[in-house]
Design a protein around this motif. Structure first.
Motif, PDB file in Angstrom:
ATOM      1  N   SER A 237       0.828  -1.205   0.000  1.00  0.00           N
ATOM      2  CA  SER A 237       0.000   0.000   0.000  1.00  0.00           C
ATOM      3  C   SER A 237       0.862   1.256   0.000  1.00  0.00           C
ATOM      4  O   SER A 237       0.581   2.223  -0.725  1.00  0.00           O
ATOM      5  N   ARG A 238       1.934   1.238   0.799  1.00  0.00           N
ATOM      6  CA  ARG A 238       2.813   2.405   0.855  1.00  0.00           C
ATOM      7  C   ARG A 238       3.582   2.581  -0.460  1.00  0.00           C
ATOM      8  O   ARG A 238       3.859   3.708  -0.888  1.00  0.00           O
ATOM      9  N   LEU A 239       3.918   1.470  -1.113  1.00  0.00           N
ATOM     10  CA  LEU A 239       4.545   1.565  -2.435  1.00  0.00           C
ATOM     11  C   LEU A 239       3.568   2.169  -3.446  1.00  0.00           C
ATOM     12  O   LEU A 239       3.936   3.029  -4.256  1.00  0.00           O
ATOM     13  N   ALA A 240       2.324   1.730  -3.377  1.00  0.00           N
ATOM     14  CA  ALA A 240       1.307   2.243  -4.304  1.00  0.00           C
ATOM     15  C   ALA A 240       1.107   3.742  -4.123  1.00  0.00           C
ATOM     16  O   ALA A 240       0.832   4.464  -5.095  1.00  0.00           O
ATOM     17  N   ASP A 241       1.267   4.219  -2.891  1.00  0.00           N
ATOM     18  CA  ASP A 241       1.111   5.650  -2.625  1.00  0.00           C
ATOM     19  C   ASP A 241       2.151   6.490  -3.364  1.00  0.00           C
ATOM     20  O   ASP A 241       1.942   7.686  -3.594  1.00  0.00           O
ATOM     21  N   GLY A 243       3.022   5.847  -6.402  1.00  0.00           N
ATOM     22  CA  GLY A 243       2.747   5.703  -7.828  1.00  0.00           C
ATOM     23  C   GLY A 243       3.218   4.379  -8.390  1.00  0.00           C
ATOM     24  O   GLY A 243       3.080   4.117  -9.590  1.00  0.00           O
ATOM     25  N   PHE A 244       3.750   3.527  -7.533  1.00  0.00           N
ATOM     26  CA  PHE A 244       4.234   2.207  -7.950  1.00  0.00           C
ATOM     27  C   PHE A 244       3.039   1.271  -8.128  1.00  0.00           C
ATOM     28  O   PHE A 244       2.248   1.079  -7.206  1.00  0.00           O
ATOM     29  N   ASP A 245       2.903   0.689  -9.321  1.00  0.00           N
ATOM     30  CA  ASP A 245       1.809  -0.240  -9.605  1.00  0.00           C
ATOM     31  C   ASP A 245       2.244  -1.640  -9.188  1.00  0.00           C
ATOM     32  O   ASP A 245       3.109  -2.251  -9.830  1.00  0.00           O
ATOM     33  N   VAL A 246       1.659  -2.151  -8.120  1.00  0.00           N
ATOM     34  CA  VAL A 246       2.088  -3.445  -7.581  1.00  0.00           C
ATOM     35  C   VAL A 246       1.697  -4.608  -8.486  1.00  0.00           C
ATOM     36  O   VAL A 246       2.159  -5.737  -8.284  1.00  0.00           O
ATOM     37  N   ASN A 247       0.860  -4.350  -9.480  1.00  0.00           N
ATOM     38  CA  ASN A 247       0.415  -5.420 -10.377  1.00  0.00           C
ATOM     39  C   ASN A 247       1.203  -5.464 -11.680  1.00  0.00           C
ATOM     40  O   ASN A 247       1.019  -6.381 -12.485  1.00  0.00           O
ATOM     41  N   GLN A 248       2.054  -4.478 -11.895  1.00  0.00           N
ATOM     42  CA  GLN A 248       2.832  -4.411 -13.124  1.00  0.00           C
ATOM     43  C   GLN A 248       4.261  -4.904 -12.896  1.00  0.00           C
ATOM     44  O   GLN A 248       4.762  -4.926 -11.772  1.00  0.00           O
ATOM     45  N   LYS A 249       4.924  -5.272 -13.992  1.00  0.00           N
ATOM     46  CA  LYS A 249       6.315  -5.695 -13.914  1.00  0.00           C
ATOM     47  C   LYS A 249       7.217  -4.469 -13.957  1.00  0.00           C
ATOM     48  O   LYS A 249       6.999  -3.552 -14.748  1.00  0.00           O
ATOM     49  N   HIS A 250       8.235  -4.466 -13.098  1.00  0.00           N
ATOM     50  CA  HIS A 250       9.150  -3.321 -13.010  1.00  0.00           C
ATOM     51  C   HIS A 250      10.588  -3.846 -13.101  1.00  0.00           C
ATOM     52  O   HIS A 250      11.202  -4.188 -12.095  1.00  0.00           O
ATOM     53  N   GLU A 251      11.121  -3.895 -14.310  1.00  0.00           N
ATOM     54  CA  GLU A 251      12.440  -4.488 -14.510  1.00  0.00           C
ATOM     55  C   GLU A 251      13.571  -3.589 -14.025  1.00  0.00           C
ATOM     56  O   GLU A 251      14.612  -4.075 -13.579  1.00  0.00           O
ATOM     57  N   ASP A 252      13.400  -2.274 -14.137  1.00  0.00           N
ATOM     58  CA  ASP A 252      14.490  -1.357 -13.804  1.00  0.00           C
ATOM     59  C   ASP A 252      14.302  -0.672 -12.449  1.00  0.00           C
ATOM     60  O   ASP A 252      15.027   0.260 -12.112  1.00  0.00           O
ATOM     61  N   THR A 253      13.317  -1.131 -11.673  1.00  0.00           N
ATOM     62  CA  THR A 253      13.029  -0.510 -10.379  1.00  0.00           C
ATOM     63  C   THR A 253      13.534  -1.389  -9.244  1.00  0.00           C
ATOM     64  O   THR A 253      13.366  -2.612  -9.269  1.00  0.00           O
ATOM     65  N   ALA A 254      14.145  -0.748  -8.263  1.00  0.00           N
ATOM     66  CA  ALA A 254      14.609  -1.456  -7.065  1.00  0.00           C
ATOM     67  C   ALA A 254      13.857  -0.930  -5.848  1.00  0.00           C
ATOM     68  O   ALA A 254      13.611   0.273  -5.728  1.00  0.00           O
ATOM     69  N   LYS A 313      15.425   3.305 -11.155  1.00  0.00           N
ATOM     70  CA  LYS A 313      14.540   3.943 -10.182  1.00  0.00           C
ATOM     71  C   LYS A 313      14.652   3.174  -8.871  1.00  0.00           C
ATOM     72  O   LYS A 313      14.624   1.939  -8.866  1.00  0.00           O
ATOM     73  N   ILE A 314      14.794   3.909  -7.774  1.00  0.00           N
ATOM     74  CA  ILE A 314      14.923   3.282  -6.456  1.00  0.00           C
ATOM     75  C   ILE A 314      13.872   3.882  -5.526  1.00  0.00           C
ATOM     76  O   ILE A 314      13.774   5.104  -5.393  1.00  0.00           O
ATOM     77  N   ILE A 315      13.093   3.009  -4.911  1.00  0.00           N
ATOM     78  CA  ILE A 315      12.100   3.464  -3.932  1.00  0.00           C
ATOM     79  C   ILE A 315      12.578   3.062  -2.542  1.00  0.00           C
ATOM     80  O   ILE A 315      12.726   1.872  -2.247  1.00  0.00           O
ATOM     81  N   MET A 316      12.850   4.049  -1.718  1.00  0.00           N
ATOM     82  CA  MET A 316      13.233   3.799  -0.330  1.00  0.00           C
ATOM     83  C   MET A 316      11.949   3.508   0.454  1.00  0.00           C
ATOM     84  O   MET A 316      11.059   4.356   0.535  1.00  0.00           O
ATOM     85  N   LEU A 317      11.867   2.301   1.011  1.00  0.00           N
ATOM     86  CA  LEU A 317      10.647   1.849   1.682  1.00  0.00           C
ATOM     87  C   LEU A 317      10.919   1.682   3.178  1.00  0.00           C
ATOM     88  O   LEU A 317      11.543   0.708   3.602  1.00  0.00           O
ATOM     89  N   PRO A 318      10.479   2.626   4.012  1.00  0.00           N
ATOM     90  CA  PRO A 318      10.761   2.550   5.457  1.00  0.00           C
ATOM     91  C   PRO A 318       9.991   1.413   6.129  1.00  0.00           C
ATOM     92  O   PRO A 318       8.778   1.269   5.921  1.00  0.00           O
ATOM     93  N   VAL A 344      19.309   8.892 -11.613  1.00  0.00           N
ATOM     94  CA  VAL A 344      18.408   7.860 -11.101  1.00  0.00           C
ATOM     95  C   VAL A 344      17.203   8.529 -10.439  1.00  0.00           C
ATOM     96  O   VAL A 344      17.352   9.529  -9.731  1.00  0.00           O
ATOM     97  N   THR A 345      16.025   7.977 -10.669  1.00  0.00           N
ATOM     98  CA  THR A 345      14.826   8.473  -9.991  1.00  0.00           C
ATOM     99  C   THR A 345      14.759   7.851  -8.594  1.00  0.00           C
ATOM    100  O   THR A 345      14.787   6.621  -8.460  1.00  0.00           O
ATOM    101  N   ILE A 346      14.699   8.689  -7.580  1.00  0.00           N
ATOM    102  CA  ILE A 346      14.665   8.199  -6.197  1.00  0.00           C
ATOM    103  C   ILE A 346      13.418   8.728  -5.506  1.00  0.00           C
ATOM    104  O   ILE A 346      13.185   9.936  -5.455  1.00  0.00           O
ATOM    105  N   ASP A 347      12.609   7.806  -5.012  1.00  0.00           N
ATOM    106  CA  ASP A 347      11.413   8.154  -4.246  1.00  0.00           C
ATOM    107  C   ASP A 347      11.537   7.574  -2.841  1.00  0.00           C
ATOM    108  O   ASP A 347      12.289   6.619  -2.613  1.00  0.00           O
ATOM    109  N   ILE A 348      10.787   8.136  -1.923  1.00  0.00           N
ATOM    110  CA  ILE A 348      10.724   7.575  -0.575  1.00  0.00           C
ATOM    111  C   ILE A 348       9.261   7.407  -0.195  1.00  0.00           C
ATOM    112  O   ILE A 348       8.453   8.330  -0.352  1.00  0.00           O
TER     113      ILE A 348
END
Length: 397
Positions: A237-241, A243-254, A313-318, A344-348
């Motif tokens: 849920s926090r990833l989705a917030d 803009g990350f689509d949890v149902n899609q494939k993300h090859e270049d996202t960490a 793209k890197i999403i920092m997930l606390p 690199v795109t970096i989100d938190i």
């Protein structure tokens, strides 16, 4: 063991050596009193004994002078030595006897009325234990979260909140508050993510300490949140917030899952287990783990590993329940990373916060404690064995 001839004894000083008083300097108080007696050659007339808890922990360190019946709160060497000569200042007195009646010192709290068994159904209290933060906003979030949970809790239950450290009330005060309200049972529920030192040692120590004071009260202990299926729903849920689509494939996202970090290897292992299971539940190539402190890999290490693995793209997930100093620091780190790695795109993402799934987990842990099915009771037994083998000095956080 020594057997003294006490026929000439005129006074008996009882010096509390319970865990709270010992943590506040009772050993030094004991030595000061005995030294003053020796120096003045009063050994024959004044006898001293170490005792266990005398039930006035707020007045630590406690010394009782019999047969006079005066109770003292000793926090300075001068007071300890003055007691020997019966010249201690009145402000040090907890209780004194006047005309056959016990009088409480003006600055001393009344304390809890001695527990009396009543009739009717047992009254139960649930005491939620938050970690506590130096950042007041974090403590407010814990209190607000428990307040919201009350709507889903049986209204016949007393519900209170306390903290391990950095905030009030502490666990001892929280337990006393439950008992003051009339609870016959206190069910202690930790609002803690992973099972480590706080939940294995510190909270059980507080419960065992409370049992000494309130032998007629029944205590149970809930388990930590741990590796729970609902946690992954919160993380997604926090990833989705972001803009990350949890149902899609993300090859270049960490995804860089970031925890507090600690010295308990099993807690760190559970964190890695959560990281792996999160990877299993997402269609993403990279899920890495990092810690804010105490152990490695650091957040910087985790960021560099994501980059080496080709993340664009890197999403920092606390992996944090509420805000606090470390969350503020993590947000600052995210801004620094954006400047350091502009390609690199970096989100938190947000921390857990007021998520309904977190409420679900804690209500489940509460019910397990009420039903007697919580693994937390085994933690109490493990703590008792640990204390017997290694010793454990109780102290407040």
């Amino acid at each position: 063991m020594t057997t003294w001839n006490l026929t000439q004894m005129q006074r008996h000083l009882l010096i509390c050596n319970g865990s709270t008083c010992m943590g506040a300097g009772a050993e030094m108080v004991t030595q000061n009193i005995r030294d003053e007696i020796r120096k003045n050659r009063l050994d024959e007339y004044i006898h001293t004994s170490r005792t266990r808890c005398n039930g006035r922990c707020k007045d630590k360190c406690v010394v009782i002078d019999y047969p006079k019946g005066t109770w003292y709160s000793v926090q300075q060497e001068e007071t300890a030595r003055a007691i020997v000569h019966e010249t201690a200042e009145e402000k040090a007195m907890i209780y004194s006897m006047e005309h056959g009646e016990r009088k409480r010192g003006e600055t001393r709290i009344k304390g809890i009325d001695k527990y009396k068994k009543g009739k009717g159904p047992m009254k139960k209290a649930v005491l939620f234990v938050g970690h506590g933060s130096k950042l007041e906003d974090g403590n407010k979030e814990v209190l607000q979260f428990v307040k919201q949970m009350k709507e889903y809790i049986d209204p016949s239950l007393y519900v209170e909140t306390c903290f391990l450290e950095f905030a009030s009330p502490n666990i001892e005060d929280g337990i006393q508050l439950c008992i003051e309200k009339g609870a016959d049972e206190v069910h202690v529920i930790p609002i803690i993510l992973l099972h480590a030192g706080h939940s294995k040692l510190h909270i059980p120590a507080e419960i065992e300490h409370a049992k000494e004071h309130f032998p007629d009260i029944q205590f149970t202990y809930g388990q930590t949140i741990g590796v729970h299926e609902e946690i992954f729903e919160i993380l997604k849920s926090r990833l989705a917030d972001t803009g990350f689509d949890v149902n899609q494939k993300h090859e270049d996202t960490a995804i860089l899952l970031i925890g507090r970090g600690g010295s308990d290897p099993y807690a760190n292992g559970d964190f890695y287990k959560i990281s792996r299971l999160l990877w299993e539940k997402l269609n993403v190539s990279i899920v890495e783990s990092a810690f804010m402190g105490v152990t490695t890999p650091t957040v910087q290490d985790g960021m560099e590993r994501c980059l080496k693995l080709g993340a664009k793209k890197i999403i920092m997930l606390p992996y944090f329940l509420f805000t606090g100093i470390l969350m503020k620091r993590m947000n600052n780190m995210a801004e620094q990373f954006k400047e350091t790695y502009p390609h690199v795109t970096i989100d938190i993402a947000e921390y857990f916060g007021y998520h309904p799934k977190l409420r679900t987990v804690l209500l489940e842990r509460m019910q397990q404690a009420l039903d007697g099915t919580s693994t937390g009771m085994q933690d109490l037994e493990n703590f008792r064995k640990y204390a017997e083998e290694h010793g454990y000095e109780h102290h407040h956080h």
